[in-house]
Write a protein that holds these residues in place. Structure first.
Motif, short mmCIF file in Angstrom:
data_model
loop_
_atom_site.label_atom_id
_atom_site.label_comp_id
_atom_site.label_asym_id
_atom_site.label_seq_id
_atom_site.Cartn_x
_atom_site.Cartn_y
_atom_site.Cartn_z
N UNK A 1 41.95 31.23 -0.74
CA UNK A 1 42.65 32.48 -1.03
C UNK A 1 42.86 33.26 0.25
N UNK A 2 42.22 34.43 0.34
CA UNK A 2 42.31 35.26 1.55
C UNK A 2 41.03 35.18 2.39
N UNK A 3 40.14 34.27 2.01
CA UNK A 3 38.86 34.15 2.70
C UNK A 3 38.83 32.94 3.63
N UNK A 4 38.11 33.08 4.71
CA UNK A 4 37.87 32.00 5.66
C UNK A 4 36.59 31.29 5.22
N UNK A 5 36.65 29.97 5.07
CA UNK A 5 35.46 29.22 4.69
C UNK A 5 34.93 28.44 5.88
N UNK A 6 33.63 28.33 5.97
CA UNK A 6 32.97 27.63 7.07
C UNK A 6 32.02 26.59 6.50
N UNK A 7 32.05 25.41 7.07
CA UNK A 7 31.08 24.37 6.74
C UNK A 7 30.60 23.76 8.05
N UNK A 8 29.30 23.49 8.11
CA UNK A 8 28.73 22.88 9.31
C UNK A 8 27.46 22.15 8.93
N UNK A 63 38.04 37.72 14.97
CA UNK A 63 39.42 37.22 14.90
C UNK A 63 39.75 36.62 13.52
N UNK A 64 39.01 37.04 12.51
CA UNK A 64 39.12 36.45 11.17
C UNK A 64 40.57 36.37 10.68
N UNK A 65 41.29 37.48 10.67
CA UNK A 65 42.66 37.49 10.13
C UNK A 65 43.58 36.56 10.92
N UNK A 66 43.43 36.55 12.23
CA UNK A 66 44.28 35.70 13.06
C UNK A 66 43.91 34.22 12.92
N UNK A 67 42.62 33.92 12.72
CA UNK A 67 42.20 32.54 12.49
C UNK A 67 42.77 32.06 11.16
N UNK A 68 42.72 32.90 10.14
CA UNK A 68 43.31 32.54 8.84
C UNK A 68 44.80 32.27 9.01
N UNK A 69 45.47 33.11 9.78
CA UNK A 69 46.90 32.91 10.02
C UNK A 69 47.16 31.57 10.72
N UNK A 70 46.29 31.20 11.65
CA UNK A 70 46.45 29.92 12.34
C UNK A 70 46.27 28.74 11.38
N UNK A 77 50.84 24.34 9.81
CA UNK A 77 49.94 25.45 10.11
C UNK A 77 49.95 25.69 11.63
N UNK A 78 49.34 26.78 12.03
CA UNK A 78 49.19 27.03 13.47
C UNK A 78 48.41 25.92 14.14
N UNK A 79 47.48 25.37 13.41
CA UNK A 79 46.70 24.25 13.93
C UNK A 79 47.59 23.02 14.16
N UNK A 80 48.49 22.77 13.22
CA UNK A 80 49.42 21.65 13.38
C UNK A 80 50.29 21.85 14.62
N UNK A 81 50.75 23.09 14.82
CA UNK A 81 51.57 23.38 16.00
C UNK A 81 50.76 23.19 17.28
N UNK A 82 49.49 23.59 17.26
CA UNK A 82 48.63 23.39 18.43
C UNK A 82 48.46 21.91 18.75
N UNK A 106 51.14 32.02 16.28
CA UNK A 106 50.26 30.94 15.84
C UNK A 106 49.31 30.48 16.95
N UNK A 107 49.28 31.21 18.05
CA UNK A 107 48.32 30.89 19.11
C UNK A 107 48.84 29.96 20.18
#
Length: 177
Positions: free
Chosen positions: A21-28, A43-50, A59-64, A159-160
């Motif tokens: 949804x609008x939350x960032x999830x972390x797994x480690x 940088x939560x909002x910008x990381x979600x945007x990426x 996604x921004x990650x795909x562009x990176x 997108x960074x």
């Protein structure tokens, strides 16, 4: 530090990131260092945007990843110096963004000047048949295309993907990358 750098730091620490949804999830597998959590919080909002998939399906990650792959090919396979390789990769990203985000317009008015076709000044189709055309006057095309490139640069930066220092100053002045 930017959101892209925060994302890289998290991955380097073994953190898998996602969006719920609008939350960032972390797994480690192990607790990440507090500095990584602080970066992600800051940088939560910008990381979600990426991580969020854009209208073009990337996604921004795909562009990176696309940028990094192109830069690596240009530098290691093409033999370009690092800064030139990044400028070439960035030009590839701009071109890819333009291809993935085509503009379609009515064949009855120019999207640049808003004027209709005149007998001495026809509207010409620019674009690919499969994605549709933007119909422009020939004298409007250069300014319209420069604005489209600026739109691509702004989208990539959001997108960074930062504009490299050696990105050509004359990029697109002749209508090509």
């Amino acid at each position: 530090m930017s959101a892209a750098q925060a994302l890289k730091a998290a991955r380097a620490a073994g953190v898998r990131l996602g969006i719920d949804g609008k939350d960032l999830t972390l797994e480690a597998d192990a607790a990440p260092p507090p500095s990584v959590i602080d970066l992600l919080t800051c940088h939560r909002a910008d990381v979600i945007a990426l991580l969020h998939t854009e209208r073009d399906g990337w996604s921004g990650e795909d562009w990176g990843t696309f940028f990094d792959e192109r830069a690596g090919i240009a530098e290691f396979d093409g033999g370009l110096p690092h800064e030139q390789a990044e400028a070439r990769a960035y030009a590839c990203c701009v071109d890819e963004w333009l291809n993935r985000n085509p503009v379609r317009s009515s064949p009855y008015s120019c999207p640049r000047c808003g004027m209709a076709e005149q007998g001495h000044d026809p509207l010409l189709p620019f674009g690919a048949e499969t994605t549709g055309h933007a119909w422009l006057h020939s004298h409007c095309w250069l300014a319209w295309y420069a604005a489209r490139q600026a739109e691509a640069v702004a989208a990539l930066e959001a997108m960074g993907i930062a504009t490299p220092a050696k990105f050509p100053d004359d990029f697109g002045k002749n209508g090509s990358a």
